[in-house]
Write a protein that holds these residues in place. Structure first.
Motif, PDB file in Angstrom:
ATOM      1  N   GLU A  68     -46.791  57.177  44.956  1.00 14.21           N
ATOM      2  CA  GLU A  68     -46.088  56.895  46.205  1.00 14.21           C
ATOM      3  C   GLU A  68     -47.106  56.899  47.329  1.00 14.21           C
ATOM      4  O   GLU A  68     -48.034  57.714  47.316  1.00 14.21           O
ATOM      5  N   THR A  69     -46.916  56.048  48.330  1.00 15.40           N
ATOM      6  CA  THR A  69     -47.760  56.199  49.519  1.00 15.40           C
ATOM      7  C   THR A  69     -47.231  57.359  50.353  1.00 15.40           C
ATOM      8  O   THR A  69     -47.975  58.043  51.019  1.00 15.40           O
ATOM      9  N   ASN A  70     -45.919  57.601  50.308  1.00 17.36           N
ATOM     10  CA  ASN A  70     -45.289  58.768  50.949  1.00 17.36           C
ATOM     11  C   ASN A  70     -45.781  58.951  52.378  1.00 17.36           C
ATOM     12  O   ASN A  70     -46.317  60.000  52.734  1.00 17.36           O
ATOM     13  N   PRO A  71     -45.612  57.923  53.222  1.00 17.13           N
ATOM     14  CA  PRO A  71     -46.222  57.983  54.561  1.00 17.13           C
ATOM     15  C   PRO A  71     -45.547  58.992  55.477  1.00 17.13           C
ATOM     16  O   PRO A  71     -44.345  59.249  55.365  1.00 17.13           O
TER      17      PRO A  71
END
Lengths: 417, 85
Positions: free
Chosen positions: B44-47
């Motif tokens: 996930e980039t999970n920003p």
């Protein structure tokens, strides 16, 4: 200056007006080079520094914390410590932590107020009781204590439970882990900080790590708000913000951040002397030494970095509480808060080398990091000092997502994560 | 209670919605190495901040694209996935 804590030193300091206490930890200026740098001054980061000095004889260690130590998830949980997991790998990990918690006050000369009052996980049907019997057997085979309770035994431990004919979730029995308990969360962070500081580790607060120094494809330091620091090895112990720092290091993690909320009621007289988890409502609670009911539930249902809880989940948790304990209907809430949890697809932590050589991970604890602080610190210290896994952390390497050897505790133990 | 804008039904309570996935992932085709496949499945980039996400409106059953800030929870926009494709 008084450094050692004891009944005698408390008495002696009392006679002199408590002016002789030494600060529990020092606040040195950040140096330009350390053998080991740990990003994140929560329980896991501070424990890592302590075990690096104690077990591996490290002389040059820094813990770099963005805010104040223990101010993230270490200060935002419901302080439950237990090892009621299903898979052998998980029990080895969490029971290692539980055993360390049992010795911690004596080992660190700091009362962490660990109270082993036990946890009851209630079963609401015969089928659930069957699954719980399987969990109890698994825990015992793996060396943790567990006992199956009858309905009468559950009600003897938690007499205020709703057992009317109208109860939405009837009590059929439960699982008991008697060695589970609660501890004072600040004391856990402060005791490790004090012991690490006494052994020469530098604890630097109010200093954000913004990025990493990479040379020849390896991490050789960190960029901080107070300048560049070079390091022999870097450990990452930043819980819900792991993805942010991983992104600065140039890789993605199998982690999604969610807010987990908790709340406390006004203090009341003693009415609950165990930890209670109700799978039906998803609500869990214990009563603090001050008398407040400490109440938690599931994750807010959207990815979030906001350290506050959403009203719909709060309503779910509170309505669950009132279903379990109609007697609590008149209680007022004192406060509510949330921490940002780093949740992995299999609800098990990530411990091991990161894709960037020289940088090691301790993250992915999701909603269960507090109970694992001694294990997370011990295992990350081992990785930093030796450059390789301890046998307990090996199954929790990042490579399990490539090999498919997931440790799915959400499905295994049925514990909400 | 926060209101989320369903592109088909308008503003509705957040409890009617379910997060599905990060937007922008493409399923790798053909003979895919383990690492690429595990990245597709799990990474996930999970920003922290502005994010593009796929959500489902449970009451109408439609999936849609929502641009949302993960720190402030402010919703910037929502649009049909059909329009985007």
């Amino acid at each position: 200056m008084t450094r050692r804590y004891s009944a005698w030193s408390l008495f002696a300091e009392g006679l002199r007006g408590h002016v002789g206490w030494a600060p529990a930890w020092t606040s040195p200026k950040l140096k330009a080079h350390y053998d080991y740098v740990i990003v994140g001054g929560g329980g896991h980061g501070l424990a890592t520094a302590y075990y690096l000095t104690k077990v591996h004889g490290a002389k040059s260690v820094a813990v770099i914390e963005k805010g104040w130590i223990g101010g993230g998830n270490t200060g935002r949980n419901t302080v439950t410590i237990r090892s009621n997991y299903f898979f052998p790998e998980s029990v080895a990990l969490y029971d290692f932590a539980l055993r360390a918690y049992e010795r911690l006050s004596a080992e660190l000369n700091y009362n962490i107020m660990f109270s082993q009052r036990g946890i009851v996980t209630v079963a609401h049907s015969d089928a659930e009781l069957e699954i719980q019997a399987r969990l109890v057997n698994a825990m015992r085979l793996n060396g943790a204590d567990a006992e199956l309770l009858t309905r009468a035994q559950v009600l003897a431990k938690v007499p205020l439970l709703n057992v009317s004919d109208q109860a939405r979730y009837p009590v059929f029995g439960g699982v008991w882990q008697g060695r589970a308990g609660v501890a004072r969360h600040d004391a856990v962070a402060w005791s490790y900080a004090r012991a690490a500081s006494a052994a020469g580790a530098d604890i630097v607060q109010n200093c954000e790590v913004k990025g990493f120094v990479v040379e020849g494809g390896a991490c050789v330091g960190v960029e901080t708000a107070q300048g560049t620091v070079h390091a022999g090895a870097v450990g990452l112990a930043v819980a819900g913000h792991s993805s942010v720092l991983a992104s600065a290091a140039g890789f993605d993690l199998p982690v999604r951040s969610y807010a987990l909320q908790a709340m406390v009621s006004e203090p009341v007289k003693p009415c609950l002397d165990t930890i209670l988890l109700y799978p039906g409502t998803g609500t869990y609670l214990n009563q603090s030494d001050k008398g407040e009911l400490v109440i938690g539930g599931g994750l807010d249902r959207m990815p979030s970095y906001a350290q506050r809880g959403n009203p719909p989940m709060q309503e779910t948790i509170i309505s669950g509480l009132l279903e379990m304990f109609p007697a609590f209907g008149q209680l007022k809430l004192l406060r509510q808060w949330a921490g940002v949890c780093d949740v992995t697809p299999d609800s098990s932590p990530l411990i091991g080398p990161s894709p960037l050589p020289g940088l090691y991970l301790n993250c992915g604890w999701g909603t269960g990091g507090f109970k694992a602080i001694p294990a997370g610190g011990y295992l990350l210290a081992h990785l930093l000092a030796r450059g390789q896994h301890h046998e307990i952390s090996r199954p929790f390497d990042l490579d399990r997502f490539r090999t498919g050897r997931l440790i799915d505790e959400a499905a295994g133990s049925g514990i909400p994560h | 209670m926060q209101l989320f804008p369903c592109p088909f039904c308008g503003p509705r309570a957040e409890t009617e919605f379910s997060f599905a996935a990060e937007a922008g992932k493409t399923r790798p085709e053909g003979d895919v190495p383990d690492l690429a496949w595990s990245r597709y499945l799990y990474s996930e980039t999970n920003p922290r901040g502005p994010a593009r996400e796929i959500w489902s409106h449970l009451t109408c059953g439609e999936f849609f694209l929502m641009e949302r800030d993960t720190l402030t929870h402010v919703v910037k926009s929502s649009s049909s996935l059909r329009a985007a494709s």
